[in-house]
Design a protein around this motif. Structure first.
Motif, short mmCIF file in Angstrom:
data_model
loop_
_atom_site.label_atom_id
_atom_site.label_comp_id
_atom_site.label_asym_id
_atom_site.label_seq_id
_atom_site.Cartn_x
_atom_site.Cartn_y
_atom_site.Cartn_z
N SER B 46 0.95 -1.27 0.11
CA SER B 46 -0.10 0.00 -0.20
C SER B 46 1.00 1.39 0.15
CB SER B 46 -0.97 0.06 1.19
OG SER B 46 -1.85 -1.01 0.96
N GLN B 91 -8.53 -0.04 -1.28
CA GLN B 91 -8.94 -1.16 -0.83
C GLN B 91 -10.26 -1.35 -0.22
OE1 GLN B 91 -5.85 -1.79 1.90
NE2 GLN B 91 -6.51 -4.02 2.25
N ASP B 168 -5.60 -1.38 -4.94
CA ASP B 168 -5.11 -2.07 -3.73
C ASP B 168 -5.99 -2.77 -3.46
OD1 ASP B 168 -3.73 -2.09 -1.70
OD2 ASP B 168 -4.03 -0.50 -0.75
N GLU B 169 -5.41 -4.12 -3.49
CA GLU B 169 -6.45 -5.47 -2.88
C GLU B 169 -7.87 -5.19 -3.63
OE1 GLU B 169 -5.99 -7.00 1.03
OE2 GLU B 169 -5.05 -5.41 1.47
N ARG B 196 -2.45 -6.47 -5.60
CA ARG B 196 -1.60 -7.41 -5.03
C ARG B 196 -2.36 -8.41 -4.19
NH1 ARG B 196 -1.13 -6.55 1.37
NH2 ARG B 196 -3.38 -7.57 1.54
#
Ligand code: ADP
Ligand code: MG
Lengths: 419, 198
Positions: B46, B91, B168-169, B196
């Motif tokens: 992150s 996220q 992000d994720e 990721r």
């Protein structure tokens, strides 16, 4: 910049918390309403009191005082020029309290650009004859038109028509209290005794109330010619010149100037009525202070609500920044929110303030002292509305300034990581 | 063509003790390339993403986006870069609940100011269609499911046709169906997705 976008984002944030927004706006509305109502009322009151005293008082009054001469014969004697001469118990010589060359003086005054108008006056000490009793009295011989134009004479003539004074020869307008004392009414004829002891009949054509009972018992009005006739004087005989200026503040220096120029005594309104001037300005100051305090309190309300909103909207601010809004944009959004509250709250406040003024204007206000006043006095001076409007914007801007500054500095990384 | 270059990026946190999270990170991304950054929880994925997306400016090394060095750029200029060239999917989806789904997607587009509001709206509807949630356009984000929200966030990331999309994720992208979408994106929009999985 993209004003429409900023406006739309602001609007959405505002409506998302519409209850708080409403409360903030009500705070401003209340402040402005009270500000306008207070100032209008105070303004009205000041106007009333001014009209009671200041509007009826000449800005400069020229008159002749019968005084002993400053230069005594001994001072003119060559033999005693280098001596200190003491003369006791000097008396004035037999002079009439008349303004010399009155026509020329009036002419000169009327040609002076600073002068709004001149109303000549003749005062005569008389006795009103009531049966066997004589009451002391003072008749003001006035130029009816000039007196009305400059000093609103008609406003305090409460019975009869003031113009009759000019049109009916040998007429008089008595004070209401005086007329009651003499038990006369309009249309009756009274007789007065002049200083030489002659009796003159005068017809009562009206009654006036000045607001001061004692004055009403003694004073009365007649036309200049009637008064000159009572005194047995020629038409050039004038005892007072009442001058009104365009700019009242010039009165003191102009009084000095006229005093030298025309060789008369001269009193300006400031020295004659110093306390009224102070009274008005203190009242105005107090109402401004209260009004401004109300607005500042309203400003703190806005400040709190914006601060709260920023804490609640941290996430939204972070998102806006992450998707390309700059700190400046965020700053503008919150300033916009504050100003929206200020503008709507302020506009409503101006409206309600006007409503409150109209309402106050309807409340009966009966006072025997002020016959032409029936309701509470209110001033609808646009100045109050302009000041109120500007002030609501300024307070809300400053209330929004610090919170929006804070919002613009929010670091999106901290917020997003914090989740 | 290289659209993003990272050269010797170092990042340390000093609170409560100094730890270096990123050490000499150097790589570049070609247009149309799909990149996954994989590492265990807390390894700095992150942190790297925040630096690459220009939101975090407190780092050492050089970041070059679309041939332009990001160092010493002003806050407003970086905001412009994010708006124009980067689409970011967080996220935790991060939508503005004060706005409708459609408006959420439109906002970065209106901010860019390249197209009229109508055109932006049209484009936004297209993106929502691609992600299969055009029927939710008039709803508020808090009326949607988690997966739907993330799709809205992806639509928003796409609105300005960015050079690069960073996610992000992004759990949705990792589901079977959306794995296809990511392929669709990389072909039709010529962009990269950094994601990721732990
Ligand atoms: N604001 C901060 N202050 C101190 N340490 C931090 C801060 N933010 C992140 N870290 C640390 O940096 C490391 C990397 O974090 P992060 O990039 O979020 O990991 P992840 O790869 O799971 O996304 C972690 O060890 C975390 O504790
Ligand atoms: Mg992470």
């Amino acid at each position: 910049m993209n004003f429409k976008l900023i406006a739309s984002v602001s609007r959405s944030l505002l409506f998302a918390r519409w209850k708080q927004t409403l409360i903030a706006a009500i705070g401003v509305t209340f402040g402005i309403t009270m500000f306008i109502a207070l100032l209008s009322f105070m303004g009205g009151l000041n106007g009333l009191l001014d009209s009671l005293i200041i509007n009826r008082t000449p800005h400069i009054r020229l008159y002749k005082e019968v005084l002993p001469s400053d230069i005594q014969p001994v001072d003119l004697s060559a033999q005693y020029t280098n001596h200190y001469n003491f003369v006791n118990s000097i008396r004035p010589k037999n002079e009439r309290p008349e303004i010399q060359n009155s026509f020329a003086v009036i002419n000169a005054l009327e040609n002076d650009r600073r002068v709004l108008g001149v109303a000549p006056k003749v005062t005569a000490q008389v006795f009103y004859n009531v049966g066997l009793v004589n009451l002391t009295g003072l008749i003001n011989g006035i130029d009816v038109d000039a007196e009305n134009r400059l000093f609103a004479f008609s406003e305090y003539v409460t019975a009869g028509n003031f113009v009759d004074l000019k049109n009916i020869p040998n007429s008089i307008i008595l004070g209401k209290a005086g007329a009651e004392k003499m038990m006369v009414e309009i249309g009756d004829v009274i007789s007065v005794t002049n200083p030489r002891g002659d009796r003159i009949p005068l017809k009562v054509v009206g009654l006036f109330e000045s607001g001061i009972q004692e004055l009403d018992k003694v004073q009365s009005y007649a036309s200049i010619t009637t008064c000159q006739k009572i005194l047995g004087e020629s038409s050039g005989y004038i005892t007072d010149l009442q001058i009104k200026l365009h700019d009242m503040t010039l009165a003191p220096e102009m009084a000095k100037e006229y005093s030298e120029l025309f060789d008369t005594e001269a009193v300006d309104i400031q020295s004659a009525n110093a306390q009224f001037d102070t009274g008005s300005s203190v009242r105005t100051l107090i109402s401004y202070a209260v009004g401004v305090t109300l607005l500042i309190v309203a400003g703190f309300g806005i400040y709190n609500i914006l601060n709260m909103m920023i804490y609640e909207k941290m996430d939204s601010i972070a998102i806006l920044k992450a998707t390309g809004f700059s700190g400046k944009d965020v700053n503008r959004i919150f300033i916009f929110i504050a100003l929206t509250i200020g503008i709507f709250g302020g506009l409503l406040g101006l409206l309600f303030g006007f409503g409150a003024s109209v309402l106050i204007d309807q409340i009966p206000f009966d006072t025997p002292a002020l016959p032409h006043i029936t309701t509470y006095p209110v001033s609808y001076n646009p100045k109050f509305y302009i000041i109120g409007g500007i002030f609501s914007l300024v307070t809300t801007y400053f209330a929004g300034y610090f919170p929006s500054q804070k919002a613009s500095k929010i670091d999106p990384v901290i917020i997003i990581r914090g989740k | 063509m290289k659209i993003l270059e990272a050269k010797n990026i170092n990042k340390s946190f000093h609170d409560p003790i100094t730890i270096q999270v990123l050490k000499e990170v150097t790589f570049s991304i070609e247009q149309g390339e799909f990149i996954s950054v994989i590492g265990k929880s807390g390894c700095g994925k992150s942190t790297l993403l925040y630096i690459l997306s220009t939101m975090d400016t407190d780092y050492e090394g050089d970041l070059i986006i679309d041939g332009v060095l990001m160092r010493n750029k002003k806050e407003a200029e970086l905001a412009r870069v994010r708006n124009e060239k980067i689409g970011f999917v967080f996220q935790f989806h991060y939508l503005l609940n004060e706005f409708s789904v459609l408006r959420n997607v439109m906002l970065p587009g209106i901010k860019l100011g390249k197209y009229s509001d109508q055109e932006v709206e049209h484009k936004a509807m297209e993106k929502l269609k691609i992600l299969g949630i055009e029927s939710e356009a008039k709803k508020k984000p808090n009326q949607l499911s988690g997966g739907q929200k993330q799709r809205v966030a992806i639509a928003r990331a796409l609105i300005n046709d960015p050079l690069i999309i960073m996610a992000d994720e992004p759990l949705v992208i990792l589901t079977k169906k959306t794995a296809n979408w990511s392929l669709t994106f990389s072909r039709s929009y010529l962009m990269s997705i950094i994601s990721r999985c732990s």
